[in-house]
Design a protein around this motif. Structure first.
Motif, PDB file in Angstrom:
ATOM      1  N   GLN A 107       0.837  -1.195   0.000  1.00  0.00           N
ATOM      2  CA  GLN A 107       0.000   0.000   0.000  1.00  0.00           C
ATOM      3  C   GLN A 107       0.878   1.253   0.000  1.00  0.00           C
ATOM      4  N   LEU A 108       0.691   2.081  -1.019  1.00  0.00           N
ATOM      5  CA  LEU A 108       1.436   3.331  -1.148  1.00  0.00           C
ATOM      6  C   LEU A 108       0.481   4.489  -0.916  1.00  0.00           C
ATOM      7  N   TYR A 109       0.787   5.309   0.089  1.00  0.00           N
ATOM      8  CA  TYR A 109      -0.036   6.484   0.392  1.00  0.00           C
ATOM      9  C   TYR A 109       0.455   7.658  -0.441  1.00  0.00           C
ATOM     10  N   VAL A 110      -0.316   7.992  -1.483  1.00  0.00           N
ATOM     11  CA  VAL A 110       0.097   9.062  -2.402  1.00  0.00           C
ATOM     12  C   VAL A 110      -0.149  10.438  -1.789  1.00  0.00           C
ATOM     13  N   VAL A 111      -1.195  10.554  -1.000  1.00  0.00           N
ATOM     14  CA  VAL A 111      -1.436  11.740  -0.164  1.00  0.00           C
ATOM     15  C   VAL A 111      -1.998  11.208   1.152  1.00  0.00           C
ATOM     16  N   LYS A 112      -2.151  12.073   2.129  1.00  0.00           N
ATOM     17  CA  LYS A 112      -2.635  11.644   3.430  1.00  0.00           C
ATOM     18  C   LYS A 112      -4.007  10.973   3.300  1.00  0.00           C
ATOM     19  N   GLY A 113      -4.084   9.745   3.732  1.00  0.00           N
ATOM     20  CA  GLY A 113      -5.343   9.017   3.734  1.00  0.00           C
ATOM     21  C   GLY A 113      -5.683   8.296   2.455  1.00  0.00           C
ATOM     22  N   LEU A 114      -5.037   8.655   1.335  1.00  0.00           N
ATOM     23  CA  LEU A 114      -5.356   8.057   0.035  1.00  0.00           C
ATOM     24  C   LEU A 114      -4.256   7.074  -0.352  1.00  0.00           C
ATOM     25  N   ALA A 115      -4.625   5.814  -0.498  1.00  0.00           N
ATOM     26  CA  ALA A 115      -3.641   4.772  -0.807  1.00  0.00           C
ATOM     27  C   ALA A 115      -4.009   4.035  -2.085  1.00  0.00           C
ATOM     28  N   LYS A 117      -3.014   0.348  -4.063  1.00  0.00           N
ATOM     29  CA  LYS A 117      -2.542  -0.934  -3.566  1.00  0.00           C
ATOM     30  C   LYS A 117      -2.576  -1.990  -4.651  1.00  0.00           C
ATOM     31  N   ALA A 118      -1.686  -2.977  -4.504  1.00  0.00           N
ATOM     32  CA  ALA A 118      -1.637  -4.110  -5.419  1.00  0.00           C
ATOM     33  C   ALA A 118      -0.906  -5.243  -4.730  1.00  0.00           C
ATOM     34  N   GLY A 119      -1.138  -6.461  -5.193  1.00  0.00           N
ATOM     35  CA  GLY A 119      -0.462  -7.598  -4.573  1.00  0.00           C
ATOM     36  C   GLY A 119      -0.915  -8.923  -5.140  1.00  0.00           C
ATOM     37  N   LEU A 120      -0.950  -9.929  -4.283  1.00  0.00           N
ATOM     38  CA  LEU A 120      -1.399 -11.270  -4.637  1.00  0.00           C
ATOM     39  C   LEU A 120      -2.477 -11.708  -3.653  1.00  0.00           C
ATOM     40  N   GLN A 121      -3.375 -12.576  -4.150  1.00  0.00           N
ATOM     41  CA  GLN A 121      -4.433 -13.062  -3.276  1.00  0.00           C
ATOM     42  C   GLN A 121      -4.685 -14.557  -3.499  1.00  0.00           C
ATOM     43  N   PRO A 122      -4.055 -15.408  -2.682  1.00  0.00           N
ATOM     44  CA  PRO A 122      -4.435 -16.818  -2.687  1.00  0.00           C
ATOM     45  C   PRO A 122      -5.856 -16.951  -2.129  1.00  0.00           C
ATOM     46  N   ALA A 123      -6.602 -17.936  -2.646  1.00  0.00           N
ATOM     47  CA  ALA A 123      -7.969 -18.150  -2.173  1.00  0.00           C
ATOM     48  C   ALA A 123      -8.266 -19.640  -2.119  1.00  0.00           C
ATOM     49  N   PHE A 124      -9.094 -20.025  -1.159  1.00  0.00           N
ATOM     50  CA  PHE A 124      -9.436 -21.427  -0.962  1.00  0.00           C
ATOM     51  C   PHE A 124     -10.950 -21.587  -1.051  1.00  0.00           C
ATOM     52  N   PRO A 154      -5.011  -8.591  -6.889  1.00  0.00           N
ATOM     53  CA  PRO A 154      -5.863  -7.474  -6.489  1.00  0.00           C
ATOM     54  C   PRO A 154      -5.176  -6.125  -6.724  1.00  0.00           C
ATOM     55  N   VAL A 155      -5.914  -5.196  -7.303  1.00  0.00           N
ATOM     56  CA  VAL A 155      -5.454  -3.811  -7.452  1.00  0.00           C
ATOM     57  C   VAL A 155      -6.587  -2.906  -6.962  1.00  0.00           C
ATOM     58  N   GLY A 156      -6.229  -1.812  -6.308  1.00  0.00           N
ATOM     59  CA  GLY A 156      -7.298  -0.986  -5.794  1.00  0.00           C
ATOM     60  C   GLY A 156      -6.846   0.345  -5.235  1.00  0.00           C
ATOM     61  N   ILE A 157      -7.802   0.997  -4.599  1.00  0.00           N
ATOM     62  CA  ILE A 157      -7.574   2.315  -4.018  1.00  0.00           C
ATOM     63  C   ILE A 157      -8.437   2.410  -2.767  1.00  0.00           C
ATOM     64  N   SER A 158      -7.937   3.141  -1.773  1.00  0.00           N
ATOM     65  CA  SER A 158      -8.728   3.318  -0.557  1.00  0.00           C
ATOM     66  C   SER A 158      -8.551   4.735  -0.030  1.00  0.00           C
ATOM     67  N   TYR A 159      -9.551   5.170   0.738  1.00  0.00           N
ATOM     68  CA  TYR A 159      -9.463   6.487   1.366  1.00  0.00           C
ATOM     69  C   TYR A 159      -9.876   6.361   2.826  1.00  0.00           C
ATOM     70  N   GLU A 160      -9.071   6.910   3.708  1.00  0.00           N
ATOM     71  CA  GLU A 160      -9.294   6.815   5.145  1.00  0.00           C
ATOM     72  C   GLU A 160      -9.545   8.181   5.750  1.00  0.00           C
ATOM     73  N   ILE A 161     -10.594   8.261   6.560  1.00  0.00           N
ATOM     74  CA  ILE A 161     -10.872   9.483   7.297  1.00  0.00           C
ATOM     75  C   ILE A 161     -11.471   9.105   8.655  1.00  0.00           C
ATOM     76  N   LYS A 162     -10.877   9.622   9.721  1.00  0.00           N
ATOM     77  CA  LYS A 162     -11.315   9.350  11.085  1.00  0.00           C
ATOM     78  C   LYS A 162     -11.452   7.852  11.334  1.00  0.00           C
ATOM     79  N   ASN A 163     -10.460   7.097  10.865  1.00  0.00           N
ATOM     80  CA  ASN A 163     -10.356   5.651  11.078  1.00  0.00           C
ATOM     81  C   ASN A 163     -11.304   4.814  10.222  1.00  0.00           C
ATOM     82  N   PHE A 164     -12.209   5.434   9.494  1.00  0.00           N
ATOM     83  CA  PHE A 164     -13.063   4.700   8.568  1.00  0.00           C
ATOM     84  C   PHE A 164     -12.361   4.626   7.212  1.00  0.00           C
TER      85      PHE A 164
END
Length: 198
Positions: A107-115, A117-124, A154-164
């Motif tokens: 997860q790379l935070y490009v600005v405060k709260g905005l990340a 992300k990319a990686g791998l996801q094994p699933a069963f 998985p590739v994506g984006i997330s935004y965090e504010i007040k822990n949400f």
């Protein structure tokens, strides 16, 4: 006016400090949301909506970089049009899959709260069924059983504010869904989580 500006700046700084992990810090985040999933390369089908939820943990490696790990229950699959028939089943057919997903994300935070992300996801796989008009049949009884292991990117984006944390993620299936046929999982998910430091 200067005091008001200073107070506002302190509030923003406090919010920003909580918008990502400190270096060397662990955090946990229970989360839940919806999937919009389908199966690619397997003939005509429609997407279906399902539940996704579980727990993710993050470790702060650098000021703007972290690693996240999780365990999520994910309802996936697809719907087949009414003119498709599978070993005698006809009508509105649902292919219902259930997975325990293990996302491993950078997860790379490009600005405060905005990340980003990319990686791998094994699933069963824990569920593989076909259903029609409330009648459910196990996939293995129809010769269309899903493989027990699946891997996606998985590739994506997330935004965090007040822990949400609002997270939007696309999981690109890289392994075949079936043992003897073409078809890969393709899932878009939106979740809301609450993040707290350990």
């Amino acid at each position: 006016m200067k005091k008001i500006m200073m107070i506002a700046a302190m509030m923003v700084a406090t919010l920003s400090a909580n918008a990502q992990n400190e270096v060397g810090q662990w955090s946990l985040m229970p989360k839940a949301g919806i999937n919009i999933s389908t199966v690619t390369g397997d003939g005509p089908q429609k997407s279906k909506v399902g539940f996704v939820g579980g727990l993710e943990a993050e470790y702060g490696i650098a000021k703007n970089f972290g690693l996240a790990f999780g365990a999520l229950y994910s309802m996936e699959g697809c719907k087949y049009p009414a003119d498709n028939f599978v070993n005698g089943l006809g009508g509105n057919i649902n292919f219902n899959l259930g997975y325990i997903n293990i996302p491993i994300l950078a997860q790379l935070y490009v600005v405060k709260g905005l990340a980003i992300k990319a990686g791998l996801q094994p699933a069963f796989n824990v569920t593989s069924k076909w259903s029609e008009d409330g009648v459910s049949v196990k996939s293995k009884d129809l010769g269309f059983e899903a493989k027990s292991f699946n891997l996606s990117i998985p590739v994506g984006i997330s935004y965090e504010i007040k822990n949400f944390v609002l997270d939007a993620r696309y999981n690109i299936g890289t392994t075949r869904l079936y043992k003897d046929q073409k078809g890969n999982n393709s899932t878009f998910s939106i979740t809301l989580g609450y993040k707290f430091a350990l």
